[in-house]
Design a protein around this motif. Structure first.
Motif, PDB file in Angstrom:
ATOM      1  N   PHE A   1       0.866  -1.183   0.000  1.00  0.00           N
ATOM      2  CA  PHE A   1       0.000   0.000   0.000  1.00  0.00           C
ATOM      3  C   PHE A   1       0.898   1.228   0.000  1.00  0.00           C
ATOM      4  N   ALA A   2       0.740   2.104  -1.010  1.00  0.00           N
ATOM      5  CA  ALA A   2       1.601   3.273  -1.148  1.00  0.00           C
ATOM      6  C   ALA A   2       0.767   4.530  -1.331  1.00  0.00           C
ATOM      7  N   VAL A   3       1.044   5.529  -0.487  1.00  0.00           N
ATOM      8  CA  VAL A   3       0.466   6.864  -0.667  1.00  0.00           C
ATOM      9  C   VAL A   3       1.466   7.672  -1.481  1.00  0.00           C
ATOM     10  N   GLN A   4       1.003   8.261  -2.587  1.00  0.00           N
ATOM     11  CA  GLN A   4       1.889   8.999  -3.466  1.00  0.00           C
ATOM     12  C   GLN A   4       1.323  10.384  -3.755  1.00  0.00           C
ATOM     13  N   GLY A   5       2.066  11.147  -4.544  1.00  0.00           N
ATOM     14  CA  GLY A   5       1.639  12.494  -4.889  1.00  0.00           C
ATOM     15  C   GLY A   5       2.367  13.540  -4.086  1.00  0.00           C
ATOM     16  N   SER A   6       2.297  14.784  -4.564  1.00  0.00           N
ATOM     17  CA  SER A   6       2.996  15.880  -3.907  1.00  0.00           C
ATOM     18  C   SER A   6       2.150  17.139  -3.789  1.00  0.00           C
ATOM     19  N   ALA A   7       0.900  17.113  -4.233  1.00  0.00           N
ATOM     20  CA  ALA A   7       0.077  18.320  -4.224  1.00  0.00           C
ATOM     21  C   ALA A   7      -0.695  18.493  -2.923  1.00  0.00           C
ATOM     22  N   LYS A   8      -1.251  17.424  -2.387  1.00  0.00           N
ATOM     23  CA  LYS A   8      -2.108  17.514  -1.206  1.00  0.00           C
ATOM     24  C   LYS A   8      -1.732  16.404  -0.222  1.00  0.00           C
ATOM     25  N   PRO A   9      -1.429  16.761   1.032  1.00  0.00           N
ATOM     26  CA  PRO A   9      -1.100  15.724   2.012  1.00  0.00           C
ATOM     27  C   PRO A   9      -2.190  14.669   2.102  1.00  0.00           C
ATOM     28  N   THR A  10      -1.800  13.424   1.996  1.00  0.00           N
ATOM     29  CA  THR A  10      -2.738  12.305   1.917  1.00  0.00           C
ATOM     30  C   THR A  10      -2.251  11.188   2.833  1.00  0.00           C
ATOM     31  N   ARG A  11      -3.186  10.489   3.430  1.00  0.00           N
ATOM     32  CA  ARG A  11      -2.833   9.434   4.368  1.00  0.00           C
ATOM     33  C   ARG A  11      -3.687   8.198   4.132  1.00  0.00           C
ATOM     34  N   LEU A  12      -3.212   7.093   4.695  1.00  0.00           N
ATOM     35  CA  LEU A  12      -4.018   5.889   4.827  1.00  0.00           C
ATOM     36  C   LEU A  12      -4.583   5.862   6.240  1.00  0.00           C
ATOM     37  N   ASP A  13      -5.834   5.422   6.383  1.00  0.00           N
ATOM     38  CA  ASP A  13      -6.448   5.346   7.707  1.00  0.00           C
ATOM     39  C   ASP A  13      -7.343   4.115   7.774  1.00  0.00           C
ATOM     40  N   GLY A  14      -7.306   3.416   8.903  1.00  0.00           N
ATOM     41  CA  GLY A  14      -8.180   2.266   9.114  1.00  0.00           C
ATOM     42  C   GLY A  14      -7.839   1.081   8.226  1.00  0.00           C
ATOM     43  N   LEU A  15      -6.553   0.893   7.914  1.00  0.00           N
ATOM     44  CA  LEU A  15      -6.124  -0.196   7.040  1.00  0.00           C
ATOM     45  C   LEU A  15      -5.843  -1.445   7.871  1.00  0.00           C
ATOM     46  N   THR A  16      -6.429  -2.570   7.476  1.00  0.00           N
ATOM     47  CA  THR A  16      -6.193  -3.851   8.139  1.00  0.00           C
ATOM     48  C   THR A  16      -5.675  -4.859   7.126  1.00  0.00           C
ATOM     49  N   ILE A  17      -4.547  -5.477   7.445  1.00  0.00           N
ATOM     50  CA  ILE A  17      -3.983  -6.561   6.637  1.00  0.00           C
ATOM     51  C   ILE A  17      -3.968  -7.788   7.532  1.00  0.00           C
ATOM     52  N   ARG A  18      -4.860  -8.721   7.270  1.00  0.00           N
ATOM     53  CA  ARG A  18      -5.093  -9.817   8.212  1.00  0.00           C
ATOM     54  C   ARG A  18      -5.339 -11.126   7.470  1.00  0.00           C
ATOM     55  N   ASN A  19      -4.852 -12.232   8.074  1.00  0.00           N
ATOM     56  CA  ASN A  19      -5.101 -13.581   7.558  1.00  0.00           C
ATOM     57  C   ASN A  19      -4.683 -13.738   6.101  1.00  0.00           C
ATOM     58  N   SER A  20      -3.566 -13.110   5.746  1.00  0.00           N
ATOM     59  CA  SER A  20      -3.063 -13.200   4.381  1.00  0.00           C
ATOM     60  C   SER A  20      -1.839 -14.113   4.336  1.00  0.00           C
ATOM     61  N   SER A  21      -1.627 -14.724   3.174  1.00  0.00           N
ATOM     62  CA  SER A  21      -0.465 -15.573   2.965  1.00  0.00           C
ATOM     63  C   SER A  21       0.288 -15.078   1.740  1.00  0.00           C
ATOM     64  N   VAL A  22       1.561 -14.754   1.925  1.00  0.00           N
ATOM     65  CA  VAL A  22       2.405 -14.263   0.842  1.00  0.00           C
ATOM     66  C   VAL A  22       3.599 -15.191   0.704  1.00  0.00           C
ATOM     67  N   ALA A  23       3.900 -15.619  -0.525  1.00  0.00           N
ATOM     68  CA  ALA A  23       5.011 -16.539  -0.734  1.00  0.00           C
ATOM     69  C   ALA A  23       5.714 -16.242  -2.050  1.00  0.00           C
ATOM     70  N   HIS A  24       7.026 -16.482  -2.062  1.00  0.00           N
ATOM     71  CA  HIS A  24       7.855 -16.439  -3.279  1.00  0.00           C
ATOM     72  C   HIS A  24       7.842 -15.057  -3.937  1.00  0.00           C
ATOM     73  N   THR A  25       8.083 -14.015  -3.158  1.00  0.00           N
ATOM     74  CA  THR A  25       8.217 -12.678  -3.724  1.00  0.00           C
ATOM     75  C   THR A  25       9.706 -12.355  -3.857  1.00  0.00           C
ATOM     76  N   ASP A  26      10.042 -11.583  -4.897  1.00  0.00           N
ATOM     77  CA  ASP A  26      11.439 -11.221  -5.103  1.00  0.00           C
ATOM     78  C   ASP A  26      11.893 -10.094  -4.184  1.00  0.00           C
ATOM     79  N   ARG A  27      10.935  -9.385  -3.580  1.00  0.00           N
ATOM     80  CA  ARG A  27      11.336  -8.287  -2.693  1.00  0.00           C
ATOM     81  C   ARG A  27      10.503  -8.325  -1.416  1.00  0.00           C
ATOM     82  N   THR A  28       9.580  -7.405  -1.235  1.00  0.00           N
ATOM     83  CA  THR A  28       8.852  -7.241   0.014  1.00  0.00           C
ATOM     84  C   THR A  28       7.649  -8.183   0.089  1.00  0.00           C
ATOM     85  N   GLY A  29       7.408  -8.725   1.281  1.00  0.00           N
ATOM     86  CA  GLY A  29       6.206  -9.530   1.476  1.00  0.00           C
ATOM     87  C   GLY A  29       4.981  -8.649   1.638  1.00  0.00           C
ATOM     88  N   ILE A  30       4.963  -7.861   2.721  1.00  0.00           N
ATOM     89  CA  ILE A  30       3.870  -6.929   3.019  1.00  0.00           C
ATOM     90  C   ILE A  30       4.490  -5.588   3.366  1.00  0.00           C
TER      91      ILE A  30
END
Length: 263
Positions: A12-41
């Motif tokens: 999850f990435a917040v981008q941009g430079s014009a208006k301050p922006t945030r993530l709120d109330g984000l839940t990452i739960r019961n997920s399975s990540v495998a065989h990634t070349d870089r970041t899992g979560i």
């Protein structure tokens, strides 16, 4: 640490430079990540500049709020397992690294399982406490094992500020070091049997338990009946009501991530 790379399992990435922006109330739960070349979560943002982090990205600060990352599994990640900006996690299981000029305060790492991680690059270990002070940080009710005698279960070259409480640490049969004389240890179990050994045990841990944690299997670190970890923990106010496996937390709690009654 730089922004999370645009490669991974769940990002999850917040981008941009014009208006301050945030993530709120984000839940990452019961997920399975495998065989990634870089970041899992991971999460990142272009709005990280503030007095405590004057070289951060963007022109102002819009922090991620209401973020919950739990009950996830990351396997075979080419880079970091879980990276939550504005903190650092690189190598082994847990990296506590407060950047120069920044503030890292009132953090808690709890109910995690790390089985046979390895990190041989000094001064790092399975858990590494480095960089500037991380104040009032509590690492508790985790089960951490390694089968590598050249890997410290905890290593520290920083000024401290971390309390380790109610954890289980288990090393290799030949012994794995706990290379930390700077932080606080209280009521942890340090495995001492034919198959897993921690040396030395911190002399400052007045509530230390030494013995066989009685895991179900080398890769299944749930507790058997009769484990000395059962009921040996110190209650922590606001400590959560469920463990890594979904068990309700008893009072007094067990040591480690498994709060069940024993198998």
């Amino acid at each position: 640490m730089s922004a999370v790379p645009r490669s991974g399992g769940i990002l999850f990435a917040v981008q941009g430079s014009a208006k301050p922006t945030r993530l709120d109330g984000l839940t990452i739960r019961n997920s399975s990540v495998a065989h990634t070349d870089r970041t899992g979560i991971g999460t990142s943002s272009t709005w990280g500049r503030r007095p405590a982090h004057p070289n951060g990205p963007g022109t102002s600060f819009a922090p991620i709020t209401g973020l919950s990352v739990h009950q996830n599994t990351v396997r075979d990640a080419g880079g970091d397992g879980i990276v939550v900006q504005n903190a650092d996690n690189e190598g082994g299981f847990l990296l506590i690294c407060n950047g120069a000029g920044m503030i890292s305060d009132r953090n808690t790492g709890r109910y995690n399982v790390s089985v046979n991680d390895r990190n041989t690059t000094a001064p790092y270990g399975v858990i590494s406490v480095v960089c500037a002070p991380a104040t009032r940080t509590l690492v508790r009710h985790n089960t951490v094992t390694t089968n590598a005698p050249d890997t410290a279960v905890v290593s520290s070259n920083g000024p401290g500020g971390v309390t380790f409480r109610d954890n289980i640490f288990a090393g290799a049969a030949a012994g794995s070091p706990l290379a930390d004389a700077r932080n606080t240890y209280d009521h942890n179990l340090y495995a001492h049997n034919l198959y897993a050994r921690i040396s030395p045990v911190p002399a400052t841990d007045a509530g230390a338990v030494r013995g066989d944690p009685r895991f179900l299997a080398p890769y299944d670190v749930r507790l058997r009946a009769g484990s000395p970890a059962l009921g040996a923990g110190v209650p922590v106010p606001g400590g959560g009501d469920r463990d890594f496996y979904g068990n309700p937390v008893p009072d007094p709690p067990n040591l480690g991530a498994d709060q069940g009654r024993g198998k």
